[in-house]
Write a protein that holds these residues in place. Structure first.
Motif, PDB file in Angstrom:
ATOM      1  N   SER A  23       0.820  -1.197   0.000  1.00  0.00           N
ATOM      2  CA  SER A  23       0.000   0.000   0.000  1.00  0.00           C
ATOM      3  C   SER A  23       0.864   1.262   0.000  1.00  0.00           C
ATOM      4  O   SER A  23       0.497   2.256  -0.588  1.00  0.00           O
ATOM      5  N   TYR A 103      -9.662  11.069  -5.906  1.00  0.00           N
ATOM      6  CA  TYR A 103     -10.148   9.811  -5.344  1.00  0.00           C
ATOM      7  C   TYR A 103     -10.803  10.088  -3.991  1.00  0.00           C
ATOM      8  O   TYR A 103     -10.113  10.197  -2.978  1.00  0.00           O
ATOM      9  N   GLN A 106     -10.469   5.325  -0.777  1.00  0.00           N
ATOM     10  CA  GLN A 106      -9.347   4.482  -1.158  1.00  0.00           C
ATOM     11  C   GLN A 106      -9.717   3.538  -2.298  1.00  0.00           C
ATOM     12  O   GLN A 106      -8.901   3.234  -3.152  1.00  0.00           O
ATOM     13  N   MET A 107     -10.963   3.059  -2.313  1.00  0.00           N
ATOM     14  CA  MET A 107     -11.474   2.262  -3.419  1.00  0.00           C
ATOM     15  C   MET A 107     -12.867   2.766  -3.761  1.00  0.00           C
ATOM     16  O   MET A 107     -13.603   3.171  -2.881  1.00  0.00           O
ATOM     17  N   GLY A 108     -13.196   2.762  -5.029  1.00  0.00           N
ATOM     18  CA  GLY A 108     -14.521   3.191  -5.448  1.00  0.00           C
ATOM     19  C   GLY A 108     -14.470   4.223  -6.558  1.00  0.00           C
ATOM     20  O   GLY A 108     -13.594   4.215  -7.402  1.00  0.00           O
ATOM     21  N   TYR A 149     -14.456   3.777 -11.694  1.00  0.00           N
ATOM     22  CA  TYR A 149     -14.297   2.991 -10.468  1.00  0.00           C
ATOM     23  C   TYR A 149     -12.851   2.524 -10.411  1.00  0.00           C
ATOM     24  O   TYR A 149     -12.268   2.137 -11.429  1.00  0.00           O
ATOM     25  N   HIS A 150     -12.258   2.533  -9.215  1.00  0.00           N
ATOM     26  CA  HIS A 150     -10.877   2.069  -9.070  1.00  0.00           C
ATOM     27  C   HIS A 150     -10.737   1.218  -7.816  1.00  0.00           C
ATOM     28  O   HIS A 150     -11.492   1.341  -6.850  1.00  0.00           O
ATOM     29  N   ASN A 151      -9.759   0.327  -7.863  1.00  0.00           N
ATOM     30  CA  ASN A 151      -9.275  -0.352  -6.667  1.00  0.00           C
ATOM     31  C   ASN A 151      -7.755  -0.267  -6.724  1.00  0.00           C
ATOM     32  O   ASN A 151      -7.219   0.514  -7.509  1.00  0.00           O
ATOM     33  N   GLN A 152      -7.059  -1.039  -5.938  1.00  0.00           N
ATOM     34  CA  GLN A 152      -5.611  -0.904  -5.893  1.00  0.00           C
ATOM     35  C   GLN A 152      -4.952  -1.253  -7.228  1.00  0.00           C
ATOM     36  O   GLN A 152      -3.948  -0.659  -7.593  1.00  0.00           O
ATOM     37  N   ASP A 153      -5.535  -2.195  -7.956  1.00  0.00           N
ATOM     38  CA  ASP A 153      -4.906  -2.661  -9.187  1.00  0.00           C
ATOM     39  C   ASP A 153      -5.531  -2.129 -10.472  1.00  0.00           C
ATOM     40  O   ASP A 153      -4.835  -1.946 -11.461  1.00  0.00           O
ATOM     41  N   TRP A 154      -6.848  -1.911 -10.496  1.00  0.00           N
ATOM     42  CA  TRP A 154      -7.562  -1.650 -11.736  1.00  0.00           C
ATOM     43  C   TRP A 154      -8.329  -0.338 -11.709  1.00  0.00           C
ATOM     44  O   TRP A 154      -8.773   0.108 -10.657  1.00  0.00           O
ATOM     45  N   ASN A 155      -8.519   0.244 -12.898  1.00  0.00           N
ATOM     46  CA  ASN A 155      -9.375   1.413 -13.113  1.00  0.00           C
ATOM     47  C   ASN A 155     -10.319   1.087 -14.267  1.00  0.00           C
ATOM     48  O   ASN A 155      -9.870   0.614 -15.313  1.00  0.00           O
TER      49      ASN A 155
END
Length: 193
Positions: A23, A103, A106-108, A149-155
């Motif tokens: 992270s 952002y 952290q995710m979303g 939408y995003h997470n740690q790896d993907w957008n």
């Protein structure tokens, strides 16, 4: 049994360290992705398919700045202008742009845009059968706003990209368009702190 407990404890420490480092590494990242869409308005092009490459630094956990480039290929389409059928040529857009991302979590959900200059490349002429030999534009102001939408790896994003060309490349009532609305998918590669 004592060595099993020590091994489990050591494995737990290593796992926690790796997760924490992962992270922390997400502050600086490369993003590589693909995009595709439908040209709007669809006068000289029908759609596009492209590759995105960018670098992003998270200035704060919710705000990123960086640089973006890539290549979008626009597929030329036939169009009738003043009773003449034009065979519009394919062309490409190579952007050199600043990247801005917000952002909220952290995710979303996220918002962003790329803004800079889009170089238009390809055949020198707008249409292969244009008797007036109208030259294609060299480029112009480039913008690519997106929501996704995003997470740690993907957008995953819905985006609009446009290179403004003014009245360059127009043939009769056909305006030259280097813009599309579409979707994109990107993968984040952490670069460390």
């Amino acid at each position: 049994m004592n060595s099993v407990k020590k091994s489990i404890f050591a494995l737990g420490l290593v796992t926690a360290g790796l997760l924490s480092a992962q992270s922390a590494d997400m502050r600086n990242m490369m993003k590589i992705g693909i995009n595709g869409g439908i040209a709007v308005p669809a006068e000289n092009a029908g759609g596009n398919l492209g590759l995105d490459l960018s670098y992003q630094n998270l200035v704060t956990p919710g705000f990123g700045l960086g640089i973006a480039t890539g290549y979008s290929h626009f597929f030329g389409k036939s169009n009738t202008v003043n009773g003449i059928n034009l065979e519009n040529n394919d062309f490409g857009v190579v952007p050199v742009a600043a990247l801005i991302r917000v952002y909220p979590k952290q995710m979303g959900f996220y918002l962003g845009t790329d803004i800079g200059y889009g170089f238009i490349v390809g055949d020198d002429k707008v249409a292969s059968n244009d008797v007036s030999n109208t030259a294609r534009p060299d480029g112009g102001l480039y913008i690519k706003p997106e929501i996704g939408y995003h997470n740690q790896d993907w957008n995953f994003s819905l985006q609009y990209q446009k290179t403004f060309t003014g009245d360059k490349g127009e043939i009769g009532s056909q305006k030259y368009n280097a813009g599309a609305i579409g979707v994109g998918v990107g993968y984040n590669i952490p670069l460390g702190k």
